[in-house]
Design a protein around this motif. Structure first.
Motif, PDB file in Angstrom:
ATOM      1  N   ARG A   1       0.864  -1.256   0.245  1.00  0.00           N
ATOM      2  CA  ARG A   1       0.056   0.081  -0.344  1.00  0.00           C
ATOM      3  C   ARG A   1       1.037   1.436   0.084  1.00  0.00           C
ATOM      4  NH1 ARG A   1      -3.917  -1.339   4.674  1.00  0.00           N
ATOM      5  NH2 ARG A   1      -5.220  -3.989   4.129  1.00  0.00           N
ATOM      6  N   SER A   2       2.057   1.305   0.043  1.00  0.00           N
ATOM      7  CA  SER A   2       2.669   2.328   0.281  1.00  0.00           C
ATOM      8  C   SER A   2       3.399   2.911  -0.708  1.00  0.00           C
ATOM      9  CB  SER A   2       3.920   1.849   1.036  1.00  0.00           C
ATOM     10  OG  SER A   2       5.263   0.770   0.306  1.00  0.00           O
ATOM     11  N   GLU A   3       3.905   4.159  -0.961  1.00  0.00           N
ATOM     12  CA  GLU A   3       4.086   5.241  -1.725  1.00  0.00           C
ATOM     13  C   GLU A   3       5.563   5.151  -1.907  1.00  0.00           C
ATOM     14  OE1 GLU A   3       2.123   6.146  -4.249  1.00  0.00           O
ATOM     15  OE2 GLU A   3       0.987   6.139  -2.931  1.00  0.00           O
ATOM     16  N   PRO A   4       6.427   5.008  -3.093  1.00  0.00           N
ATOM     17  CA  PRO A   4       8.097   5.312  -2.834  1.00  0.00           C
ATOM     18  C   PRO A   4       8.422   6.098  -2.327  1.00  0.00           C
ATOM     19  CG  PRO A   4       7.058   5.807  -4.961  1.00  0.00           C
ATOM     20  CD  PRO A   4       5.756   5.272  -4.497  1.00  0.00           C
ATOM     21  N   ASP A   5       8.798   5.977  -0.805  1.00  0.00           N
ATOM     22  CA  ASP A   5       8.864   7.302  -0.313  1.00  0.00           C
ATOM     23  C   ASP A   5      10.009   6.579   0.960  1.00  0.00           C
ATOM     24  OD1 ASP A   5       7.074   5.672   1.172  1.00  0.00           O
ATOM     25  OD2 ASP A   5       5.869   7.097   1.543  1.00  0.00           O
ATOM     26  N   THR A   6      10.304   7.187   1.686  1.00  0.00           N
ATOM     27  CA  THR A   6      11.033   6.906   2.845  1.00  0.00           C
ATOM     28  C   THR A   6      10.437   5.817   3.915  1.00  0.00           C
ATOM     29  OG1 THR A   6      10.141   8.439   4.232  1.00  0.00           O
ATOM     30  CG2 THR A   6      12.261   9.052   2.558  1.00  0.00           C
ATOM     31  N   SER A   7       9.677   5.311   3.862  1.00  0.00           N
ATOM     32  CA  SER A   7       8.566   5.003   4.593  1.00  0.00           C
ATOM     33  C   SER A   7       9.085   3.366   4.257  1.00  0.00           C
ATOM     34  CB  SER A   7       7.124   5.357   4.973  1.00  0.00           C
ATOM     35  OG  SER A   7       5.838   4.358   5.856  1.00  0.00           O
ATOM     36  N   ARG A   8       8.125   3.504   2.797  1.00  0.00           N
ATOM     37  CA  ARG A   8       8.515   2.260   1.527  1.00  0.00           C
ATOM     38  C   ARG A   8      10.217   1.320   1.599  1.00  0.00           C
ATOM     39  NH1 ARG A   8       5.393  -0.569  -1.836  1.00  0.00           N
ATOM     40  NH2 ARG A   8       6.795  -0.959  -3.903  1.00  0.00           N
ATOM     41  N   LEU A   9      10.842   2.652   1.940  1.00  0.00           N
ATOM     42  CA  LEU A   9      12.283   2.564   2.299  1.00  0.00           C
ATOM     43  C   LEU A   9      12.464   1.184   3.813  1.00  0.00           C
ATOM     44  CD1 LEU A   9      15.054   2.566   0.815  1.00  0.00           C
ATOM     45  CD2 LEU A   9      15.507   4.793   1.524  1.00  0.00           C
TER      46      LEU A   9
END
Length: 783
Positions: free
Chosen positions: A72-80
């Protein structure tokens, strides 16, 4: 009624390194196929040291949540951060499964690509440092070392000394247990120590020296290792580091291997005391096993078995295959065999293998060795021989560089010696004696020399037999004179004292018996005379008494009839009372069930509200509106968590506030994707609060922590949030929430803020009968 005093404050900013290794793991080796040798070595020595954060530190449940979050995540720091955690999990997962390493490579390559797009060099370095271990785990050591060299070069170019130090630490551990390139391992440990010193991280610097000492112990350099561990202990105490039990455990094992059992027991007990004092029970099973082995060497079998049973119970709760699990079970099996309960011992090891199947060579070797003990006693010598040789084979595949692998040939030699097969016995006993480095305890070496004395005597090699007997005698005298002579003397004194006490007690009992007999005879004589007199008197009174008795009997019969009637009525009343009590109990159970069902449904309804808010947020583009929706979701979750706690608990009116606060903070860290950059520090009194108090308290906590996560740590800054709940007076508690973020803007006075968040905090504080005080350095722009 409880009163709550709420205190908000900020701590000074903490350096980043304090969060790098915030978790302790048992061993990198227990979660990797080739590094599994470490688990065997440490299980045998029962020494545990701190390892880098590359070890396994998330559960399968958390992994499933991360996979859902990744989708569900976007390609951002949380996904990283999610990709790095998933890659780390699969690299250090137990077993020799290639698919796990392939999954790890997939996640980590995605992480490096995403960190490159986001221009986050530090996160890229973290992913690359774990990729190095993945390549080496797959057997591609050359690619792993090449990538490590490139990583170090880039870390130095960008000035990322923290990741460089961590990477050197991981690489040293891999060289130590995968490739066994000890010079490279020493070099990387030393470079990591120098970097941690430069970063002013004394705790990690000292830990590197502890790893170097452990490596010397691995290589059998026990005197050098002991001196290094003592220096590590001294340095830890100088910086007031309180978790000394890992160092004490190493010292205990080194002392045991050197034959200094008295000192080993001292360090083992110090280890348990330190663990208990700090409540750091992560490695309790290892420490219990270490203590058990030392008691076994001292000949205190009962104490040894007590600690082996504790370590087995502790490992069994983990439900993970581990060498120490089977090692502890092996000693318990041997004890059952000694009691003549061989079938029970066989069932124990079979059930354990079915419950937790082994995954590494050393685990399989230990199990084969244990089966050999059982079949040797049944007796089923062909089966015993088969399992003994299987154990030798499994241990050979794992490198034969740990204590149990060296004991196996000794036990096989003993098996053949009892069968009078002197040629095979001599072969295996000499094999056990010639290990280099020597990791057998002196007691084991002593027994090997004595059995070789018997073998050489039987084969006519008298000079060799005499030499082996001299070695046996020297070791036996050393161990016995230094440790056991005093113990035996104490036991003899205690035994002699107990014998004297028992003898005196027996004499006193005999005197008492004689006195009692004499008094009994005299009393019997007087009693007989008295009985004769009474009998004569009774005979004279009998006729007159019979008449009175007949009259009394008639009166008694009438009263008995009346009493019987009363008893019948009482029985009916008791039956009616039991029926009413059963009905009351049923109503109470039904009421309790209905209350739980109500709480369950309220919690479900609140979750529906949360889902509706989430669905509404999908169609919103305005950031302020999205923020408001998310904050509303968090507030609803706080209330839903109350009802979840109530229907899951046996108590329907109060909840454990410590667990409640902990779950709220974990939820908010995950919601804001800050669980890797913001740590929590909790010190919570074990108090149960009424729902009326818990709901507003949870809402206050939600507002404050949300505010910190949004504004206190900009640009994904690393920091911590501290929460303390302490009792200041009977029925009065103080809740203190602090963070070490950037603080308030100079022109902002939070005490006069009229925002929704601050209004909620002040209003809810009054509702609790408390007050909010010391509000400073708290960002409240969203409050």
């Amino acid at each position: 009624m409880h009163r709550i005093l709420i205190n908000f404050d900020r701590l000074q900013s903490m350096p980043n390194w304090m969060l790098l290794f915030k978790r302790l793991t048992i061993s990198v080796g227990w979660y990797s196929s080739r590094i599994a040798r470490l688990s065997a070595l440490i299980a045998t020595f029962q020494m545990l040291a701190l390892v880098p954060s590359s070890g396994q530190n998330i559960t399968r449940k958390m992994v499933n949540q991360l996979i859902i979050k990744l989708q569900r995540s976007e390609p951002d720091t949380s996904r990283l951060a999610t990709l790095i955690e998933l890659g780390k999990f699969h690299v250090y997962k137990a077993g020799e499964v290639k698919t796990d390493l392939d999954s790890a490579m997939h996640y980590l390559h995605q992480a490096t690509a995403l960190s490159t797009r986001l221009h986050l060099s530090n996160e890229k370095h973290q992913a690359e440092s774990i990729l190095v271990i993945a390549y080496m785990e797959l057997g591609d050591v050359q690619t792993g070392e090449l990538n490590f060299s490139k990583l170090i070069t880039d870390c130095r170019r960008t000035g990322d000394k923290n990741t460089e130090a961590d990477a050197q630490y991981r690489f040293a551990t891999a060289q130590r247990y995968i490739t066994r390139n000890y010079p490279k391992a020493f070099s990387s440990y030393q470079q990591a120590a120098a970097l941690y010193k430069e970063l002013r991280n004394p705790e990690q610097e000292i830990q590197m020296y502890q790893q170097i000492a452990g490596l010397h112990a691995d290589l059998g350099e026990l005197d050098l290792a002991e001196n290094e561990f003592l220096d590590v202990l001294k340095r830890y105490k100088a910086i007031k580091y309180d978790k000394l039990h890992y160092t004490y455990s190493w010292l205990a094992s080194v002392s045991r291997l050197k034959g200094n059992f008295e000192k080993g027991l001292y360090y083992a007990l110090q280890c348990l005391e330190s663990m208990s004092r700090t409540q750091d029970t992560l490695s309790a099973a290892n420490f219990y096993g270490n203590t058990a082995e030392i008691y076994m060497e001292l000949g205190k079998r009962d104490q040894s078995l007590y600690w082996f049973k504790k370590t087995l119970q502790q490992w069994r709760q983990e439900k993970l295959p581990n060498y120490s699990l089977y090692y502890a079970a092996s000693f318990i099996v041997q004890d059952l065999i000694g009691q003549g309960k061989t079938q029970e011992a066989l069932r124990l090891i079979k059930n354990l293998v079915n419950e937790i199947p082994p995954v590494t060579n050393i685990q399989k070797g230990c199990i084969a060795q244990t089966f050999a003990y059982c079949y040797n006693d049944l007796p089923n010598y062909p089966q015993a021989e088969k399992y003994y040789l299987q154990a030798i084979a499994w241990y050979s595949l794992s490198g034969n560089d740990f204590e149990m692998a060296q004991k196996a040939p000794k036990e096989v030699g003993e098996f053949y010696l009892k069968r009078n097969d002197f040629q095979k016995a001599g072969f295996y006993l000499r094999k056990a004696l010639n290990f280099s480095p020597q990791k057998n305890a002196p007691s084991t070496v002593k027994d090997i020399h004595f059995m070789l004395f018997k073998v050489d005597s039987a084969e006519g090699n008298y000079l060799s037999a005499i030499s082996h007997f001299r070695h046996h005698k020297a070791l036996n005298d050393s161990i016995f004179n230094e440790v056991k002579s005093r113990q035996f003397a104490e036991l003899e004194v205690k035994y002699a004292t107990a014998q004297k006490v028992q003898q005196i007690q027996r004499q006193q009992n005999e005197l008492e018996n004689e006195k009692t007999t004499r008094n009994g005879i005299l009393a019997g004589t007087f009693l007989l005379v008295g009985l004769l007199g009474v009998s004569y008197n009774q005979y004279r009174l009998k006729q007159r008494s019979n008449q009175l008795l007949e009259a009394k009997q008639r009166e008694i019969n009438q009263k008995n009839q009346s009493l019987q009637h009363i008893l019948n009525e009482k029985e009916l009343l008791i039956q009616d009372k039991d029926i009413l009590l059963d009905e009351k109990q049923g109503l109470l159970e039904e009421k309790e069930w209905m209350l739980k069902e109500i709480h369950h449904r309220v919690k479900n309804n609140l979750q529906i509200i949360t889902s509706l808010l989430h669905s509404q947020g999908v169609y919103l583009k305005d950031k302020a509106a999205l923020s408001a929706i998310r904050e509303s979701q968090n507030r609803v979750h706080v209330m839903a968590l109350i009802h979840q706690k109530l229907y899951q608990s046996d108590r329907l009116s109060t909840i454990p506030i410590a667990e409640y606060i902990d779950e709220i903070v974990d939820y908010l860290l995950v919601t804001f994707a800050r669980q890797h950059s913001v740590s929590k520090r909790m010190s919570l009194a074990p108090v149960h609060l009424d729902v009326i108090l818990a709901v507003p308290l949870g809402l206050i906590l939600n507002e404050v922590v949300t505010n910190s996560l949004k504004y206190a740590f900009p640009a994904n800054q690393i920091g911590s949030i501290s929460i303390d709940l302490t009792e200041v007076a009977p029925q009065t508690y103080r809740l203190s929430i602090r963070d070490d973020g950037v603080g308030f803007p100079p022109d902002l006075n939070p005490n006069r803020s009229r925002t929704l968040g601050m209004s909620l905090i002040r209003g809810l504080s009054k509702q609790l009968g408390g007050s909010s005080t010391s509000i400073r350095s708290m960002a409240c722009r969203s409050a």
